[in-house]
Motif scaffolding. Structure first.
Motif, short mmCIF file in Angstrom:
data_model
loop_
_atom_site.label_atom_id
_atom_site.label_comp_id
_atom_site.label_asym_id
_atom_site.label_seq_id
_atom_site.Cartn_x
_atom_site.Cartn_y
_atom_site.Cartn_z
N ARG A 1 6.56 -46.69 -7.67
CA ARG A 1 6.80 -47.53 -6.50
C ARG A 1 7.30 -48.91 -6.91
NH1 ARG A 1 4.35 -43.46 -5.27
NH2 ARG A 1 4.12 -42.56 -3.20
N TYR A 2 6.80 -49.39 -8.04
CA TYR A 2 7.31 -50.66 -8.56
C TYR A 2 8.79 -50.51 -8.94
CZ TYR A 2 8.32 -54.43 -11.82
OH TYR A 2 8.93 -55.48 -12.44
N ASN A 3 9.11 -49.40 -9.60
CA ASN A 3 10.51 -49.13 -9.99
C ASN A 3 11.45 -49.19 -8.79
OD1 ASN A 3 9.81 -48.71 -12.60
ND2 ASN A 3 9.93 -46.47 -12.53
N GLY A 4 10.99 -48.65 -7.65
CA GLY A 4 11.82 -48.59 -6.46
C GLY A 4 11.77 -49.87 -5.65
N MET A 5 11.14 -50.89 -6.19
CA MET A 5 10.94 -52.16 -5.48
C MET A 5 10.22 -51.93 -4.16
SD MET A 5 14.20 -54.54 -6.33
CE MET A 5 14.62 -54.96 -8.02
N LEU A 6 9.32 -50.95 -4.17
CA LEU A 6 8.52 -50.65 -2.99
C LEU A 6 7.18 -51.37 -3.07
CD1 LEU A 6 9.31 -46.88 -3.33
CD2 LEU A 6 10.19 -48.29 -1.48
N MET A 7 6.81 -51.77 -4.31
CA MET A 7 5.58 -52.52 -4.55
C MET A 7 5.89 -53.62 -5.56
SD MET A 7 2.45 -49.86 -4.95
CE MET A 7 1.67 -49.11 -3.54
N SER A 8 5.05 -54.65 -5.59
CA SER A 8 5.34 -55.78 -6.46
C SER A 8 4.62 -55.65 -7.79
CB SER A 8 4.92 -57.07 -5.78
OG SER A 8 3.52 -57.14 -5.75
#
Lengths: 463, 93
Positions: B24-31
């Protein structure tokens, strides 16, 4: 119950199985219902030239198709089946939606002003439904508002709608029963009524699509139906860039692009390279004296717009919703801005904790468009796509109007990227350039708090 | 006595959550902050799994002692062992 069924069956047999009025049809009478064609692919089907009935110039539905019909004693009979479907939103992501005849959105219904239309609607959803014929002038009892103008169509039943097309124009259909949920699940379709005179408002290419939005959590496939505004998939015909069909146009064609908005916010649709005029809304054709030139046209919720232009300029012209978040795919709207945040020293420490960690966002987000990072299952990158010059960094409501010389009249195949005439592409300046000093910040006035932005000082050491 | 190996089980589940968080971090979905919070939680979970396992063995020893009347390899008298084992089994977590 059984008694009722038998009575109906006998009645139908006795009446030659003629089905009139908005009445439930028993299984035994299915033989009188026209076949319901299904669509297995999300690819655009060639426009359907009318095999019978009044002549017209068919529309091209982006990533969609037109529902075939049958003629029955002067009536055009269509059959829609409301059912759960799997729709490929783009390669790499398939959504579990509700739709009609195998896809979401459902097939485009095309007919002609003056046609008598009979539409059978079979409900294969897990709950009741109806269909409202948005913008079409019809008897009140055919309006499709569950509870208000008809009983809802129960699960497993078939209802029939009948009306005569009073005027030509651009319309759509969608449920009016558990409407919020059913539209959030993708139930909708286009309804195009062609003018009786095929030369009225005639165009060479007539594209149609619906704007719809879904909120599908990363890793999931079913939309969150209770989302009101914060959607993460902004679609045209349940597709996102780069999987939305291009608008393939022959140079000098007269082109019409029609669209309806069934999302929950407005969309300023902007086309590059041309100015255009809105010639039709879901209220009807716009008189010449009431049109004005535009390059963006806002389509509010529950509205439809059709604009026209003459494709005099060859090229790959972008067409997109001008809300920049709507040309992105799934993204974290709460992710803090990292621009200017100094990661030096920190990145190494984080790497010890999270071995696959990578610094992102400290110089902007364009990295995202270039890099292919592993993402959660069934999740599209926030920005993606490649053009002839590099990453396109887009998603969502974005496509390309491809105007080309020498296409055949009915050729909608993607012609590839535009070959620019020599010397017509923006290029790097290699001559002498004047010095361009950085703007210097003036010192803060006394008592004013200084807000310091850290500016990258040459190179990207330490990342 | 058969008990699930809590350390392995917990860290395994943690690893999967961390993996998904990173995706999710990779997808800029989480910080990155959520990534760090998840990492901290994983460290905490592993520590608490180890502590829980320690508590189990202490409790198990106490139980064996209560049943058999002597601690395995115990030098002290039964009375002494009981007094020292009891607070360790119950305390501090």
């Amino acid at each position: 119950m059984d008694n009722n069924m038998n009575n109906r069956r006998n009645f139908l047999r006795a009446s030659g199985a003629a089905l009139l009025g908005a009445a439930a049809v028993s299984r035994a009478a299915q033989g009188a219902v026209p076949e319901a064609p299904m669509q297995a692919t999300p690819d655009m089907q060639p426009p359907l030239s009318p095999p019978n009935g009044r002549p017209y110039n068919p529309v091209a539905t982006l990533n969609g198709w037109t529902l075939p019909w049958r003629m029955n004693n002067g009536w055009k009979e269509f059959h829609l089946v409301a059912e759960p479907v799997r729709r490929q939103i783009a390669p790499g992501m398939t959504a579990h939606l509700w739709g009609y005849n195998g896809q979401s959105p459902g097939p485009t219904i095309e007919c002609v002003e003056g046609d008598k239309v009979r539409i059978f609607v079979t409900n294969k959803l897990p709950e009741h439904t109806t269909i409202h014929w948005h913008g079409i002038l019809l008897p009140n009892g055919m309006d499709g508002v569950g509870g208000l103008t008809q009983p809802q169509i129960p699960v497993g039943k078939t209802f029939v709608y009948e009306f005569e097309m009073k005027k030509s124009g651009t319309f759509m259909y969608h449920p009016h029963a558990d409407e919020m949920v059913q539209m959030a699940m993708g139930m909708m379709g286009l309804f195009i009524v062609h003018p009786k005179n095929p030369n009225f408002m005639r165009v060479d290419r007539d594209f149609v699509f619906l704007l719809n939005a879904f909120d599908i959590s990363p890793g999931a496939a079913t939309p969150r139906v209770n989302t009101m505004l914060d959607f993460n998939l902004w679609c045209w015909n349940s597709r996102v860039f780069p999987a939305i069909d291009p608008f393939v146009v022959r140079k000098n064609d007269r082109v019409r692009i029609r669209f309806g908005n069934l999302t929950m916010t407005n969309h300023p649709v902007h086309m590059h390279g041309y100015d255009f005029e809105v010639t039709c809304t879901d209220g009807g054709w716009v008189p010449k004296s009431a049109r004005w030139p535009e390059v963006s046209v806002d389509v509010a919720v529950g509205q439809m717009r059709a604009f026209e232009f003459t494709a005099s300029e060859a090229g790959d012209w972008a067409i997109h919703c001008h809300k920049s978040h709507h040309t992105m795919n799934a993204m974290g709207h709460n992710v803090p801005t990292m621009i200017g945040v100094d990661h030096r020293g920190v990145a190494e420490k984080i790497l010890k904790l999270v071995p696959d960690y990578m610094v992102m966002g400290e110089r902007g987000m364009a990295d995202m468009g270039e890099m292919e990072m592993p993402l959660p299952d069934n999740t599209l990158p926030m920005m993606t796509g490649r053009g002839p010059f590099g990453p396109l960094e887009m998603g969502g409501m974005f496509s390309v109007v491809k105007v080309r010389d020498g296409l055949a009249r009915n050729d909608y195949k993607d012609p590839g990227w535009f070959k620019h005439p020599e010397g017509t592409v923006a290029r790097e300046w290699t001559g002498a350039a004047p010095a361009t000093p950085r703007a210097t910040a003036s010192p803060p006035a006394s008592g004013e708090r200084e807000v310091r932005a850290r500016k990258p000082a040459g190179g990207h050491s330490g990342h | 006595m058969i008990l699930p190996d809590t350390t392995v089980m917990k860290s395994c589940r943690c690893a999967r959550i961390s993996e998904e968080t990173l995706l999710r971090y990779n997808g800029m979905l989480m910080s990155v902050f959520e990534l760090l919070a998840e990492s901290r939680q994983q460290v905490g979970a592993v520590i608490s799994a180890i502590e829980t396992q320690r508590d189990f063995w202490i409790a198990d020893t106490t139980l064996q002692f209560a049943i058999n009347g002597k601690s395995p390899g115990a030098i002290s008298t039964p009375g002494n062992a009981l007094r020292t084992a009891a607070p360790a089994a119950g305390g501090g977590h």
